[in-house]
Write a protein that holds these residues in place. Structure first.
Motif, PDB file in Angstrom:
ATOM      1  N   ARG A  67     135.270  11.680  46.590  1.00  0.00           N
ATOM      2  CA  ARG A  67     134.895  11.906  47.990  1.00  0.00           C
ATOM      3  C   ARG A  67     133.508  12.529  48.078  1.00  0.00           C
ATOM      4  NH1 ARG A  67     137.181  16.211  52.178  1.00  0.00           N
ATOM      5  NH2 ARG A  67     137.302  17.435  50.271  1.00  0.00           N
ATOM      6  N   ILE A  68     132.719  12.041  49.018  1.00  0.00           N
ATOM      7  CA  ILE A  68     131.421  12.638  49.347  1.00  0.00           C
ATOM      8  C   ILE A  68     131.538  13.265  50.725  1.00  0.00           C
ATOM      9  CG2 ILE A  68     128.967  12.224  49.764  1.00  0.00           C
ATOM     10  CD1 ILE A  68     129.207   9.739  47.972  1.00  0.00           C
ATOM     11  N   VAL A  69     131.213  14.543  50.809  1.00  0.00           N
ATOM     12  CA  VAL A  69     131.273  15.256  52.081  1.00  0.00           C
ATOM     13  C   VAL A  69     129.868  15.634  52.502  1.00  0.00           C
ATOM     14  CG1 VAL A  69     132.151  17.269  53.324  1.00  0.00           C
ATOM     15  CG2 VAL A  69     133.556  16.181  51.562  1.00  0.00           C
ATOM     16  N   LEU A  70     129.433  15.113  53.633  1.00  0.00           N
ATOM     17  CA  LEU A  70     128.142  15.505  54.205  1.00  0.00           C
ATOM     18  C   LEU A  70     128.391  16.648  55.183  1.00  0.00           C
ATOM     19  CD1 LEU A  70     126.628  11.968  54.929  1.00  0.00           C
ATOM     20  CD2 LEU A  70     126.339  13.393  52.897  1.00  0.00           C
ATOM     21  N   LEU A  71     127.961  17.837  54.797  1.00  0.00           N
ATOM     22  CA  LEU A  71     128.225  19.040  55.592  1.00  0.00           C
ATOM     23  C   LEU A  71     127.046  19.318  56.523  1.00  0.00           C
ATOM     24  CD1 LEU A  71     130.030  21.528  56.156  1.00  0.00           C
ATOM     25  CD2 LEU A  71     128.787  22.712  54.342  1.00  0.00           C
ATOM     26  N   THR A  72     127.291  19.305  57.801  1.00  0.00           N
ATOM     27  CA  THR A  72     126.247  19.601  58.783  1.00  0.00           C
ATOM     28  C   THR A  72     126.465  20.999  59.359  1.00  0.00           C
ATOM     29  OG1 THR A  72     127.491  18.730  60.685  1.00  0.00           O
ATOM     30  CG2 THR A  72     126.151  17.164  59.416  1.00  0.00           C
ATOM     31  N   ALA A  73     125.389  21.578  59.865  1.00  0.00           N
ATOM     32  CA  ALA A  73     125.476  22.887  60.520  1.00  0.00           C
ATOM     33  C   ALA A  73     124.393  22.953  61.586  1.00  0.00           C
ATOM     34  CB  ALA A  73     125.301  24.026  59.509  1.00  0.00           C
TER      35      ALA A  73
END
Length: 329
Positions: A11-17
């Protein structure tokens, strides 16, 4: 099930903030993903989240692998979290899209995980930031004063009223922004005052305090079931705050004449005073009497005259053989 189909591609998780939320204030799912990930990486070494992640014991690798390498890293059920920094991840996402479209590679799951969200009103922070930079760097804006900008405040207010009366929602949104700009611009100028500086936060704090104090039926124990009772609360608290001698105190005499007459009439009626409308032969007294009469029946004489003037304008254009709305409003 074949051996190939049973392979966990990871799994690739693109974490935004949101940059409008203080760094380190991430959602619980974001922290769970960061702590359980096999690798965490970030292309921006100056990303504001990094010091807080490291303080929390999360190892963040500098740089982000290319699409093919990242897919290979995830093989075997591993999870990689990419701490995003806006447009910096577009080459990665483009590369992943090309790989997925090729059909040659078993792709890992791709998840976009918001670590923090904008609260209502968060874009106001952008406006404050932009205004601050313009004040510093723009040759025109950096030289403006409260007095010099005063005329624009009046113009923008009238354009807002026109948008409301036209019922143009797009224009209304734009004109509200122009009025808001005047507030932020004046507040930014006020920060530079040597004697009595204040900021846009002080402006907001003042109106918040006023609204809470004048709405005891919302924020306190008093009751108000009708608009009339709400207005009575407002007037009572305002009178206590201002401690004015006359009901006419605080009425700006520089406003348009019909609006001024209606405002005075409203103050007189609300106070329960019996004041005869001055009479005279001048047309001003006739207009005064009409404005007072209009206010008594709940009609805004200024708006009524504007509507009549627009009808007159349309009649003029019809006589000229023209139609539609006049240029420039």
């Amino acid at each position: 099930m074949t051996a190939e189909a049973s392979v966990d591609t990871g799994r690739i998780v693109l974490l935004t903030a949101s940059h409008r939320v203080a760094p380190g204030l991430l959602s619980w799912p974001a922290w769970q993903a960061l702590r359980s990930a096999d690798r965490v990486c970030c292309a921006d070494e100056a990303h504001p989240q990094l010091p807080y992640l490291r303080e929390a014991g999360v190892t963040v690798e500098p740089g982000v692998p290319g699409a093919e390498e990242l897919v290979a890293v995830c093989a075997g059920g591993r999870t990689v979290v990419v701490v995003t920094s806006g447009a910096g991840e577009s080459p990665l996402t483009d590369g992943l899209a090309r790989l997925a479209g090729s059909g040659r590679v078993a792709m890992p799951g791709l998840e976009l995980l918001p670590g923090s969200y904008d609260l209502p009103g968060a874009r106001l922070l952008d406006l404050v930031e932009v205004m601050d930079r313009i004040r510093r760097e723009c040759p025109w804006s950096s030289r403006q004063t409260h007095r010099g900008l005063a005329k624009y405040g009046i113009e923008e207010a009238y354009e807002l009223v026109e948008a409301i009366e036209d019922g143009d929602r797009t224009e209304l949104r734009e004109e509200l922004g122009d009025v808001l700009l005047q507030v932020v611009f004046h507040a930014r100028i006020a920060e530079e005052d040597a004697g009595e500086p204040f900021s846009v936060d002080d402006v907001a704090a003042t109106i918040v305090e006023k609204l809470i104090h004048r709405h005891p039926h919302v924020f306190g124990d008093e009751k108000a079931e009708t608009p009339e009772e709400v207005k009575a609360h407002w007037l009572r608290t305002k009178a206590i705050e201002k401690q004015r001698e006359s009901v006419t105190d605080g009425v700006p005499l520089g406003q348009p004449g019909l609006a001024l007459a209606a405002k005075l009439a409203s103050r007189v009626r609300t106070a329960g005073l019996d004041v005869a409308v001055p009479a005279g032969e001048d047309v001003g007294y006739e207009l005064l009497a009409l404005a007072v009469a209009a206010e008594a029946v709940g009609t805004d004489p200024e708006a009524a005259l504007r509507a009549a003037a627009r009808a007159y304008r349309d009649a003029v254009r019809a006589a000229e053989g023209l139609g539609g709305r006049a240029a420039g409003g």
